[in-house]
Design a protein around this motif. Structure first.
Motif, mmCIF file in Angstrom:
data_model
loop_
_atom_site.group_PDB
_atom_site.id
_atom_site.type_symbol
_atom_site.label_atom_id
_atom_site.label_comp_id
_atom_site.label_asym_id
_atom_site.label_seq_id
_atom_site.Cartn_x
_atom_site.Cartn_y
_atom_site.Cartn_z
ATOM 1 N N LEU A 53 -39.656 22.865 -13.098
ATOM 2 C CA LEU A 53 -39.134 22.814 -14.454
ATOM 3 C C LEU A 53 -38.292 24.046 -14.723
ATOM 4 C CD1 LEU A 53 -39.247 21.555 -17.360
ATOM 5 C CD2 LEU A 53 -41.224 23.037 -17.731
ATOM 6 N N GLN A 54 -37.071 23.856 -15.185
ATOM 7 C CA GLN A 54 -36.215 24.957 -15.611
ATOM 8 C C GLN A 54 -36.432 25.137 -17.107
ATOM 9 O OE1 GLN A 54 -32.049 24.335 -14.887
ATOM 10 N NE2 GLN A 54 -31.552 26.472 -15.231
ATOM 11 N N PHE A 55 -36.815 26.351 -17.499
ATOM 12 C CA PHE A 55 -37.211 26.609 -18.875
ATOM 13 C C PHE A 55 -36.709 27.980 -19.291
ATOM 14 C CE2 PHE A 55 -40.648 28.410 -21.653
ATOM 15 C CZ PHE A 55 -40.472 27.578 -22.741
ATOM 16 N N GLY A 56 -36.197 28.080 -20.507
ATOM 17 C CA GLY A 56 -35.761 29.361 -21.040
ATOM 18 C C GLY A 56 -34.312 29.632 -20.712
ATOM 19 N N GLY A 62 -30.495 33.034 -16.922
ATOM 20 C CA GLY A 62 -31.719 33.721 -17.287
ATOM 21 C C GLY A 62 -32.922 32.810 -17.372
ATOM 22 N N SER A 63 -32.784 31.589 -16.881
ATOM 23 C CA SER A 63 -33.898 30.643 -16.884
ATOM 24 C C SER A 63 -34.942 31.064 -15.875
ATOM 25 C CB SER A 63 -33.422 29.239 -16.507
ATOM 26 O OG SER A 63 -32.546 28.729 -17.458
ATOM 27 N N ASP A 64 -36.171 30.660 -16.143
ATOM 28 C CA ASP A 64 -37.240 30.779 -15.176
ATOM 29 C C ASP A 64 -37.562 29.390 -14.668
ATOM 30 O OD1 ASP A 64 -37.630 33.552 -15.149
ATOM 31 O OD2 ASP A 64 -38.990 33.473 -16.859
ATOM 32 N N TYR A 65 -38.222 29.332 -13.526
ATOM 33 C CA TYR A 65 -38.541 28.075 -12.865
ATOM 34 C C TYR A 65 -40.057 27.962 -12.721
ATOM 35 C CZ TYR A 65 -33.593 28.257 -12.091
ATOM 36 O OH TYR A 65 -32.247 28.332 -12.292
ATOM 37 N N TYR A 66 -40.597 26.857 -13.195
ATOM 38 C CA TYR A 66 -42.036 26.627 -13.260
ATOM 39 C C TYR A 66 -42.408 25.419 -12.406
ATOM 40 C CZ TYR A 66 -41.742 29.599 -17.403
ATOM 41 O OH TYR A 66 -41.516 30.647 -18.263
ATOM 42 N N PRO A 67 -43.025 25.646 -11.252
ATOM 43 C CA PRO A 67 -43.490 24.497 -10.464
ATOM 44 C C PRO A 67 -44.637 23.795 -11.197
ATOM 45 C CG PRO A 67 -43.372 26.472 -9.116
ATOM 46 C CD PRO A 67 -43.214 26.899 -10.537
ATOM 47 N N LEU A 68 -44.509 22.505 -11.370
ATOM 48 C CA LEU A 68 -45.558 21.697 -11.992
ATOM 49 C C LEU A 68 -46.080 20.718 -10.959
ATOM 50 C CD1 LEU A 68 -43.679 20.633 -15.258
ATOM 51 C CD2 LEU A 68 -45.481 22.344 -15.087
ATOM 52 N N PRO A 69 -47.395 20.562 -10.857
ATOM 53 C CA PRO A 69 -47.894 19.509 -9.976
ATOM 54 C C PRO A 69 -47.286 18.172 -10.404
ATOM 55 C CG PRO A 69 -49.694 20.895 -10.729
ATOM 56 C CD PRO A 69 -48.478 21.279 -11.530
ATOM 57 N N ALA A 94 -47.832 30.168 -17.205
ATOM 58 C CA ALA A 94 -47.908 29.494 -15.905
ATOM 59 C C ALA A 94 -47.201 30.300 -14.814
ATOM 60 C CB ALA A 94 -47.281 28.106 -16.012
ATOM 61 N N PRO A 95 -47.576 30.060 -13.552
ATOM 62 C CA PRO A 95 -46.828 30.663 -12.444
ATOM 63 C C PRO A 95 -45.364 30.250 -12.526
ATOM 64 C CG PRO A 95 -48.860 29.668 -11.653
ATOM 65 C CD PRO A 95 -48.699 29.246 -13.087
ATOM 66 N N ARG A 96 -44.487 31.218 -12.304
ATOM 67 C CA ARG A 96 -43.049 30.947 -12.392
ATOM 68 C C ARG A 96 -42.309 31.947 -11.519
ATOM 69 N NH1 ARG A 96 -44.347 33.233 -17.449
ATOM 70 N NH2 ARG A 96 -43.382 35.235 -17.809
ATOM 71 N N TYR A 97 -41.015 31.699 -11.380
ATOM 72 C CA TYR A 97 -40.181 32.621 -10.616
ATOM 73 C C TYR A 97 -38.769 32.595 -11.173
ATOM 74 C CZ TYR A 97 -38.736 28.374 -8.106
ATOM 75 O OH TYR A 97 -38.272 27.121 -7.780
ATOM 76 N N ALA A 98 -38.049 33.671 -10.930
ATOM 77 C CA ALA A 98 -36.642 33.744 -11.312
ATOM 78 C C ALA A 98 -35.819 33.062 -10.224
ATOM 79 C CB ALA A 98 -36.215 35.198 -11.479
ATOM 80 N N GLY A 99 -34.609 32.694 -10.551
ATOM 81 C CA GLY A 99 -33.760 31.965 -9.621
ATOM 82 C C GLY A 99 -33.498 32.685 -8.313
#
Length: 123
Positions: A53-56, A62-69, A94-99
Motif C-alpha cells: 500500500l502506498q500511503f502518505g 514522500g510516500s511510505d510503503y506498507y506491506p499488507l498480508p 504498521a511496518p513500512r519502508y521508504a521508496g
C-alpha cells in the motif's frame, strides 16, 4: 498466443496485475487509505504474499510503503477498490519502508508484518 491476446482486464474471478496496481484501498469506514503500489508474489507457489500500500506524501512524493498480508484485503465492487478492516492509526504504526529502502522481505520480516495485523504467517 500473440501478445495482443494476453488478458489485461478483469474476468469473473481474475484480475490482471496492471489493474491491481493503483487500485484504491479503503478502510471499513469508507475512508481512502491509499492505493496498491504493487504486490509481492512467492516465487515457488505463485501466491500473493503482500499487497504493498502506498500511503502518505503528496502525488506519490514522500510516500511510505506498507506491506499488507493479501488475505486482509477484500475487493468491494461497489467502491471499485479494496477494503481492509483497520483505521489509519493502526496503519500508521504498521511496518513500512521508504521508496529507497525496500526491506529484505524474508521470513522474519513476513512474521513481523503478518503479526502486526494479527494474521498467521503461512510461509
Amino acid at each position: 498466443m500473440a501478445q495482443t491476446d494476453i488478458a489485461t482486464d478483469e474476468t469473473n474471478r481474475l484480475i490482471a496485475s496492471n489493474k491491481v496496481e493503483g487500485t484504491t484501498v479503503y478502510n471499513a469506514q469508507r475512508e481512502k487509505l491509499g492505493s496498491i503500489y504493487n504486490f509481492m508474489v512467492e516465487k515457488r507457489s505463485g501466491k500473493v504474499e503482500y499487497a504493498v500500500l502506498q500511503f502518505g506524501g503528496l502525488f506519490g512524493l514522500g510516500s511510505d510503503y506498507y506491506p499488507l498480508p493479501w488475505d486482509v484485503l477484500t475487493y468491494d465492487t461497489d467502491q471499485g477498490g479494496y477494503v481492509v478492516n483497520l483505521d489509519k492509526s493502526v496503519l500508521e504504526q504498521a511496518p513500512r519502508y521508504a521508496g529507497d529502502s525496500e526491506p529484505a522481505f524474508d521470513r522474519n520480516y513476513g512474521r513481523e508484518v503478518y503479526g502486526h495485523y494479527g494474521v498467521d504467517y503461512p510461509y
